[in-house]
Design a protein around this motif. Structure first.
Motif, PDB file in Angstrom:
ATOM      1  N   ILE A   1     -10.238  28.464 -30.278  1.00  0.00           N
ATOM      2  CA  ILE A   1      -9.546  29.076 -31.414  1.00  0.00           C
ATOM      3  C   ILE A   1     -10.389  30.250 -31.886  1.00  0.00           C
ATOM      4  CG2 ILE A   1      -8.613  28.744 -33.718  1.00  0.00           C
ATOM      5  CD1 ILE A   1      -8.238  25.795 -33.027  1.00  0.00           C
ATOM      6  N   VAL A   2      -9.840  31.430 -31.708  1.00  0.00           N
ATOM      7  CA  VAL A   2     -10.555  32.651 -32.073  1.00  0.00           C
ATOM      8  C   VAL A   2      -9.898  33.233 -33.315  1.00  0.00           C
ATOM      9  CG1 VAL A   2     -11.323  34.907 -31.278  1.00  0.00           C
ATOM     10  CG2 VAL A   2     -10.996  33.066 -29.630  1.00  0.00           C
ATOM     11  N   ASP A   3     -10.651  33.267 -34.370  1.00  0.00           N
ATOM     12  CA  ASP A   3     -10.119  33.762 -35.645  1.00  0.00           C
ATOM     13  C   ASP A   3      -8.770  33.114 -35.975  1.00  0.00           C
ATOM     14  OD1 ASP A   3     -12.373  35.244 -35.875  1.00  0.00           O
ATOM     15  OD2 ASP A   3     -11.464  37.116 -35.205  1.00  0.00           O
ATOM     16  N   GLY A   4      -8.711  31.860 -35.743  1.00  0.00           N
ATOM     17  CA  GLY A   4      -7.520  31.097 -36.132  1.00  0.00           C
ATOM     18  C   GLY A   4      -6.412  31.110 -35.105  1.00  0.00           C
ATOM     19  N   VAL A   5      -6.612  31.775 -34.006  1.00  0.00           N
ATOM     20  CA  VAL A   5      -5.559  31.843 -32.997  1.00  0.00           C
ATOM     21  C   VAL A   5      -5.995  31.092 -31.733  1.00  0.00           C
ATOM     22  CG1 VAL A   5      -4.163  33.379 -31.560  1.00  0.00           C
ATOM     23  CG2 VAL A   5      -4.763  34.051 -33.881  1.00  0.00           C
ATOM     24  N   LYS A   6      -5.090  30.268 -31.271  1.00  0.00           N
ATOM     25  CA  LYS A   6      -5.390  29.461 -30.087  1.00  0.00           C
ATOM     26  C   LYS A   6      -5.305  30.327 -28.827  1.00  0.00           C
ATOM     27  CE  LYS A   6      -3.723  25.146 -28.051  1.00  0.00           C
ATOM     28  NZ  LYS A   6      -2.684  24.117 -28.161  1.00  0.00           N
ATOM     29  N   GLU A   7      -6.338  30.292 -28.047  1.00  0.00           N
ATOM     30  CA  GLU A   7      -6.389  31.112 -26.834  1.00  0.00           C
ATOM     31  C   GLU A   7      -6.812  30.251 -25.647  1.00  0.00           C
ATOM     32  OE1 GLU A   7      -5.635  34.314 -26.622  1.00  0.00           O
ATOM     33  OE2 GLU A   7      -6.381  35.440 -28.347  1.00  0.00           O
ATOM     34  N   LYS A   8      -6.315  30.617 -24.491  1.00  0.00           N
ATOM     35  CA  LYS A   8      -6.666  29.892 -23.284  1.00  0.00           C
ATOM     36  C   LYS A   8      -8.081  30.264 -22.827  1.00  0.00           C
ATOM     37  CE  LYS A   8      -3.468  28.363 -19.745  1.00  0.00           C
ATOM     38  NZ  LYS A   8      -2.354  28.736 -18.886  1.00  0.00           N
ATOM     39  N   VAL A   9      -8.838  29.269 -22.428  1.00  0.00           N
ATOM     40  CA  VAL A   9     -10.171  29.528 -21.878  1.00  0.00           C
ATOM     41  C   VAL A   9     -10.014  29.771 -20.379  1.00  0.00           C
ATOM     42  CG1 VAL A   9     -12.474  28.537 -21.527  1.00  0.00           C
ATOM     43  CG2 VAL A   9     -11.219  28.071 -23.636  1.00  0.00           C
ATOM     44  N   GLY A  10     -10.837  30.614 -19.832  1.00  0.00           N
ATOM     45  CA  GLY A  10     -10.748  30.892 -18.395  1.00  0.00           C
ATOM     46  C   GLY A  10     -11.166  29.691 -17.570  1.00  0.00           C
ATOM     47  N   ASN A  11     -12.248  29.786 -16.875  1.00  0.00           N
ATOM     48  CA  ASN A  11     -12.746  28.630 -16.138  1.00  0.00           C
ATOM     49  C   ASN A  11     -13.745  27.893 -17.020  1.00  0.00           C
ATOM     50  OD1 ASN A  11     -13.584  26.738 -14.362  1.00  0.00           O
ATOM     51  ND2 ASN A  11     -14.684  28.149 -13.024  1.00  0.00           N
ATOM     52  N   PHE A  12     -13.391  26.693 -17.418  1.00  0.00           N
ATOM     53  CA  PHE A  12     -14.228  25.954 -18.368  1.00  0.00           C
ATOM     54  C   PHE A  12     -15.066  24.882 -17.667  1.00  0.00           C
ATOM     55  CE2 PHE A  12      -9.834  24.671 -18.195  1.00  0.00           C
ATOM     56  CZ  PHE A  12      -9.934  23.368 -17.708  1.00  0.00           C
ATOM     57  N   ARG A  13     -15.154  24.969 -16.328  1.00  0.00           N
ATOM     58  CA  ARG A  13     -15.908  23.961 -15.571  1.00  0.00           C
ATOM     59  C   ARG A  13     -17.243  24.537 -15.091  1.00  0.00           C
ATOM     60  NH1 ARG A  13     -10.723  24.279 -13.622  1.00  0.00           N
ATOM     61  NH2 ARG A  13      -9.413  22.504 -14.156  1.00  0.00           N
ATOM     62  N   ALA A  14     -18.274  23.733 -15.206  1.00  0.00           N
ATOM     63  CA  ALA A  14     -19.547  24.142 -14.614  1.00  0.00           C
ATOM     64  C   ALA A  14     -19.364  24.118 -13.101  1.00  0.00           C
ATOM     65  CB  ALA A  14     -20.636  23.169 -15.030  1.00  0.00           C
ATOM     66  N   GLU A  15     -19.996  25.045 -12.422  1.00  0.00           N
ATOM     67  CA  GLU A  15     -19.840  25.068 -10.968  1.00  0.00           C
ATOM     68  C   GLU A  15     -20.500  23.848 -10.345  1.00  0.00           C
ATOM     69  OE1 GLU A  15     -21.127  28.799  -9.345  1.00  0.00           O
ATOM     70  OE2 GLU A  15     -19.885  29.913 -10.752  1.00  0.00           O
ATOM     71  N   PRO A  16     -19.819  23.196  -9.439  1.00  0.00           N
ATOM     72  CA  PRO A  16     -20.414  22.032  -8.793  1.00  0.00           C
ATOM     73  C   PRO A  16     -21.522  22.457  -7.839  1.00  0.00           C
ATOM     74  CG  PRO A  16     -18.318  22.566  -7.781  1.00  0.00           C
ATOM     75  CD  PRO A  16     -18.494  23.524  -8.924  1.00  0.00           C
ATOM     76  N   PRO A  17     -22.393  21.535  -7.469  1.00  0.00           N
ATOM     77  CA  PRO A  17     -23.424  21.909  -6.494  1.00  0.00           C
ATOM     78  C   PRO A  17     -22.785  22.286  -5.167  1.00  0.00           C
ATOM     79  CG  PRO A  17     -23.443  19.526  -6.914  1.00  0.00           C
ATOM     80  CD  PRO A  17     -22.468  20.130  -7.879  1.00  0.00           C
ATOM     81  N   GLY A  18     -23.449  23.135  -4.433  1.00  0.00           N
ATOM     82  CA  GLY A  18     -22.884  23.574  -3.154  1.00  0.00           C
ATOM     83  C   GLY A  18     -23.893  24.419  -2.411  1.00  0.00           C
ATOM     84  N   LEU A  19     -23.489  24.913  -1.280  1.00  0.00           N
ATOM     85  CA  LEU A  19     -24.347  25.836  -0.540  1.00  0.00           C
ATOM     86  C   LEU A  19     -23.808  27.238  -0.794  1.00  0.00           C
ATOM     87  CD1 LEU A  19     -24.797  23.885   2.805  1.00  0.00           C
ATOM     88  CD2 LEU A  19     -26.176  23.782   0.716  1.00  0.00           C
ATOM     89  N   PHE A  20     -24.693  28.117  -1.095  1.00  0.00           N
ATOM     90  CA  PHE A  20     -24.276  29.468  -1.460  1.00  0.00           C
ATOM     91  C   PHE A  20     -23.564  30.163  -0.298  1.00  0.00           C
ATOM     92  CE2 PHE A  20     -25.317  34.042  -1.835  1.00  0.00           C
ATOM     93  CZ  PHE A  20     -24.558  34.305  -2.959  1.00  0.00           C
ATOM     94  N   ARG A  21     -22.366  30.642  -0.607  1.00  0.00           N
ATOM     95  CA  ARG A  21     -21.570  31.314   0.424  1.00  0.00           C
ATOM     96  C   ARG A  21     -21.511  32.817   0.158  1.00  0.00           C
ATOM     97  NH1 ARG A  21     -16.500  27.511   1.991  1.00  0.00           N
ATOM     98  NH2 ARG A  21     -17.549  25.518   1.861  1.00  0.00           N
TER      99      ARG A  21
END
Length: 899
Positions: free
Chosen positions: A482-502
């Motif tokens: 909620i930004v200044d009282g307005v509901k907004e969608k968050v982009g990617n809200f997940r921490a990146e999982p472990p992996g091998l760098f590609r």
DNA sequence: GCGTAGACTTGCAATGAGGATC
DNA sequence: GATCCTCATTGCAAGTCTACGC
């Protein structure tokens, strides 16, 4: 404590409307990723009429400009107003404005005169001298002696060449003057057309005769466009399907993006609506008067305007925003009438400026980010020297990450394996039984993963649905802020999982372990009064809580691969922040059209400068303008793949091939190859030879140059101009131009064909490529088989049709049908064959071209929306559901809008 | 003036959803 | 209903560019 957001403003469900195959392109096959078209079509033939049918050699006269016309200019952006008289008397040097349009036709005189220079001011003063060219020194000196105002005037006047249009002023302005009907100048040429677009115009294989008519659409006054469509009467657009958005303000991006302007104190009693609009108009009027102001002063003036603009913005900020004031498409369609700016200002909260250090929000509430579940060991033993090995969960997790890479190309890369081994070795420990990667066999783990994958695939629809719902339930609270009282969608809200760098291309760090990110890595940014998000992992806590309202990120952590970099969580693409930023980006690119003439004149002059730095800036800018190259920042060799952009081109990346042709061959962003041979102006060709002289192939071509220097120079030519603006300008201009030239009456499918063709040309200009899909060959073969089958059927039908006409029984087909019925079947089969052939060609044509990137990042959505309105094409045919949300700010554009 | 940390945009590939076809 | 295919969406890598500190 988690915040439960109500659904009132939740995402609107859109009815998906996919583009049918028949709407796809049917154009020349793109055989390779090479851009050889560029080089060929780039050059204009002498005395060949320009787009409006006018030869460049007929362009002369004297400058006449009116303040009023200028005033309109600024208020309408690109739709410059002018009178026909004005346009007729407009000065065009023979070499002048066409100097780029007619790159090729300069060649002869360039050689004769050794150093060609085109001087606007000179031409202005000596219009009769057209055709004459002067030496560099001479012209440079003379140019320097001429007030910049004169040069600016030329530019301004040139910019007035427009499509005939009833210029719509903002409502306040319109009180002072009546709308002006502007005719397209006879002298109108394609000077303002991005060079890369001109190449395409000349060379694209559309087979359209419309290229010669200068765009029949353009000759039609736009005022003739159905009035009912104006003001967003949404022809073809279903308001009910549009996303919920707050409107954006209309602040001039050029002004709003200036940094560090002092904030004025909020003054709640001020009538925000009027102040905003009036200030905006004032800024426009001031700009209009700038025609007679020297550049340096004009720049200062712009800065002043910026401050004014900023103040206005701040004032708009004090407008109380609440959810009720945020427009909802559920409640009403977002097709506001143009000119109804006050409405928009009323409901607009503080627009984030692109400038750092400025306040971007007052209150910010969100629930932090979500983390992947902890690793669940599977216990499958890998083999080392043929024997099973027991691994700890941590060791096994990393081994599994590697095992699943088996089918990828990374497994063919030594660097990937080497980096993986370096990191895994540490986790295994010094005394582990596994001592080298070569003797490892990950097959058991790989097989286990495949089985798991298959199991997941085999789940029933109900099971899949339940799983999805469960996931949604867990994630719902993270999806919104909620930004200044307005509901907004968050982009990617997940921490990146472990992996091998590609990493892409030959990235030096590919294969390195991207360790698991936990709450203790994450910095949260949130409003001072907002509850601190609950840490989702018990016993752990966030790294830091910040309350920084000068940035738009909600959270970040350090990139585990390159600790200098950060990974951010931002609001989604459909948020007002992103929308505002997008709009500003496109407004800046539109503004470039008004400056491009002067910029081209400036760099052309410097092609032969004795100051090597100046000369390099000129040639680099030429490449950026002409080829839509990226700026090319410098990078750490050990942190990234060896890719280059314009400023970092190496000697070996550009080969002089004779006949003024330069061959470019380098790896650009994402290690995508740029391969293109272009014919350039002789001074550019000579300059390249000079820059290369005495250097090794691996040395920098532009050794005096970096992106900072280049952008600093560009800012002297236009406020806030940077190299990347040229790409946006090039792309959007090309789309606008092609749509308006090539759209004919016809059905929606035919119009979409034109759109997709334009989209494709933009993708080619920007070098947006994609890998050919693995199944491409099979798909083509299948289509071919089907076509053959249908052709055989058609042949049989023909035989029986001839027999049926004679009253004979069918020979080939089973049913005894009347001749008319067989004929009908034949027609249907023919149509089917035609469609399949078209589909196949489209597939082949686009197999390496990525259309999406330009649509998402470079094409001003207002061009598409306005075109859809004018041509009654449903906007859903152009934009997917998410793009409609992202571009909500553009939906109420006037049908007359031109880039 | 220069180098770079930091913030944000752009870009391709992988993945997923849903429609078409058998 | 299974399979194929297409296109949208997501994930995250890799750019650009500015402000700031020295």
């Amino acid at each position: 404590m988690a915040h439960e957001f109500d659904d009132e403003d939740g995402p609107v469900i859109f009815k998906r409307s996919s583009v049918s195959k028949s709407t796809q392109l049917h154009s020349e096959t793109r055989k390779s990723t090479s851009h050889s078209h560029d080089g060929r079509s780039f050059k204009k033939t002498p005395d060949v009429p320009s787009a409006n049918g006018q030869s460049s050699s007929s362009q002369n006269g004297k400058v006449v400009s009116t303040a009023k016309a200028s005033a309109v200019e600024s208020s309408v952006g690109i739709s410059k107003a002018s009178t026909s008289t004005n346009l007729k008397t407009y000065v065009r040097s023979p070499s002048g404005s066409s100097k780029f349009a007619s790159l090729g036709n300069k060649k002869e005189s360039l050689i004769e005169k050794k150093i060609p220079v085109h001087v606007h001011a000179k031409e202005e003063n000596n219009s009769s001298k057209h055709g004459k060219e002067e030496s560099c020194e001479e012209s440079e000196d003379e140019m320097d002696n001429i007030p910049l105002s004169a040069r600016l005037k030329m530019n301004s006047d040139r910019a007035k060449k427009t499509t005939p249009v009833v210029v719509k002023k903002s409502h306040e302005d319109s009180k002072k003057t009546t709308p002006v009907v502007v005719k397209k100048s006879q002298e109108d040429s394609d000077d303002d057309i991005p060079l890369s677009a001109r190449r395409l115009q000349n060379n694209n294989n559309l087979g359209k005769s419309s290229n010669n008519n200068g765009g029949s659409d353009q000759k039609k006054p736009l005022s003739n466009v159905q009035k009912g469509q104006q003001h967003g009467s949404n022809v073809g657009i279903r308001p009910s399907t549009l996303p919920v958005k707050r409107p954006l303000d209309k602040t001039d991006s050029l002004h709003s993006s200036v940094k560090k302007s002092k904030l004025s104190d909020p003054a709640p009693s001020i009538n925000v609506k009027q102040t905003s609009v009036k200030s905006e108009l004032k800024v426009a009027e001031e700009d209009d008067d700038d025609d007679d102001v020297p550049l340096s002063q004009r720049m200062n003036k712009n800065a002043t305007s910026v401050n004014k603009s900023s103040s206005v913005k701040k004032l708009t900020n004090v407008t109380k925003v609440n959810k009720a004031s945020a427009p909802s498409f559920k409640k009403k369609a977002n097709f506001k009438k143009p000119g109804n700016k006050s409405e928009q200002f009323k409901s607009t909260k503080l627009p984030p400026s692109s400038g750092d250090g400025q306040k971007k929000w007052t209150t910010l509430v969100h629930n932090g980010i979500i983390f992947p579940p902890p690793y669940k060991p599977h216990g499958v033993k890998m083999l080392y020297k043929g024997k099973p090995v027991t691994l700890t969960p941590e060791q096994e997790e990393v081994a599994t990450l590697y095992a699943v890479m088996r089918d990828t190309e990374y497994m063919q890369k030594a660097k990937f394996k080497e980096n993986f081994w370096t990191d895994w070795k540490v986790i295994l420990g010094k005394n582990h039984v596994i001592q080298n990667l070569e003797d490892c066999d990950f097959t058991p783990i790989y097989d286990w993963c495949q089985i798991e994958k298959e199991k997941k695939k085999q789940m029933s629809a109900a099971e899949k649905k339940a799983l999805k719902e469960e996931k949604m339930k867990q994630e719902e609270k993270y999806m919104w802020a909620i930004v200044d009282g307005v509901k907004e969608k968050v982009g990617n809200f997940r921490a990146e999982p472990p992996g091998l760098f590609r990493g892409r291309g030959e990235h030096p760090k590919m294969g390195k372990l991207k360790r698991r990110i936990g709450p203790s890595d994450v910095v949260i940014n949130i409003g001072r009064d907002a509850p601190i998000p609950e840490c989702p992992i018990p016993g752990e806590s966030w790294k830091e809580i910040r309350h920084d309202n000068t940035v738009t990120w909600l959270a970040y952590w350090n990139d585990p691969i390159n600790s200098k970099l950060f990974k951010y969580i931002f609001l989604g693409a459909s948020s007002s922040w992103k929308g505002q930023s997008d709009k500003e980006k496109y407004e800046k690119a539109r503004a470039l059209k008004n400056y491009i003439e002067r910029i081209r004149a400036a760099y052309t002059k410097d092609f032969t400068s004795k100051d090597i730095k100046k000369q390099q800036i000129a040639v680099a800018t030429y490449f950026i303008d002409k080829l839509a190259l990226r700026a090319g920042n410098e990078k750490d060799d050990d942190e990234a793949a060896d890719t280059v952009g314009c400023c970092t081109l190496k000697v070996e990346n550009v080969t002089a091939e004779g006949d003024n042709k330069l061959k470019f061959d380098f790896l650009g962003k994402d290690s995508i190859r740029y391969e293109n041979t272009v014919e350039v102006e002789l001074p550019v060709y000579n300059a390249i030879l000079k820059f290369q002289k005495g250097k090794k192939p691996s040395e920098q071509l532009f050794d005096e140059l970096d992106t900072n220097t280049l952008n600093t120079h560009l800012k002297e030519l236009m406020p806030n101009l940077t190299a990347k603006v040229f790409r946006t300008f090039n792309a959007s201009f090309t789309l606008d131009d092609m749509l308006n030239k090539d759209t004919k009456d016809g059905d929606v499918a035919e119009k979409l064909l034109v759109y997709n063709q334009a989209n494709k040309q933009v993708a080619i200009i920007c070098n947006h490529q994609r890998a050919v899909s693995k199944s491409h060959g099979t798909q083509i073969s299948k289509l071919n088989e089907k076509i053959d089958e249908l052709k055989a059927l058609l042949k049989e039908l023909k035989t029986d049709y001839d027999r049926a006409k004679k009253g004979m029984a069918p020979l080939k087909t089973k049913r005894n049908l009347a001749p008319e019925a067989i004929k009908k079947k034949m027609d249907q089969t023919s149509a089917k064959i035609k469609k399949m052939e078209r589909d196949m060609m489209t597939k082949e044509d686009l197999k390496t071209v990525a259309l999406g990137t330009s649509k998402i990042n470079y094409l001003d959505p207002r061009i598409s929306v306005a075109w859809c309105k004018r041509h009654e094409v449903p906007i859903e045919k152009i934009f997917s559901k998410t793009l409609l949300e992202k571009f909500a700010w553009a939906m109420d554009v006037d049908p007359d809008f031109r880039f």
